[in-house]
Design a protein around this motif. Structure first.
Motif: not given
Length: 74
Positions: A14-26
């Motif tokens: 469920e949270h894979y995309e959210l984690r990916l976006v947060v990682l890329l923003l970081t």
């Protein structure tokens, strides 16, 4: 009773995309901070040494936070 047969936790999917976006923003923010530090060090050579010390301290703090985070997750 419903069982999950594929062996992967449902929450991770469920949270894979959210984690990916947060990682890329970081990563982007980290690159911007690095670019700003390089710019300041080149334009103001007197600040190069304090920036280096600050970067070393922040790197050490990030490492410690990572170790603590892993320890708390287990």
């Amino acid at each position: 009773m419903i069982t999950d047969t594929d062996g992967t936790p449902h929450q991770d999917r469920e949270h894979y995309e959210l984690r990916l976006v947060v990682l890329l923003l970081t990563v982007v923010v980290g690159l911007l901070i690095t670019a700003a530090a390089i710019y300041v060090a080149r334009m103001h050579p007197a600040l190069a040494e304090p920036l280096g010390v600050g970067a070393a301290v922040l790197s050490a703090l990030a490492g410690v936070a990572g170790v603590i985070g892993r320890a708390l997750r287990r």
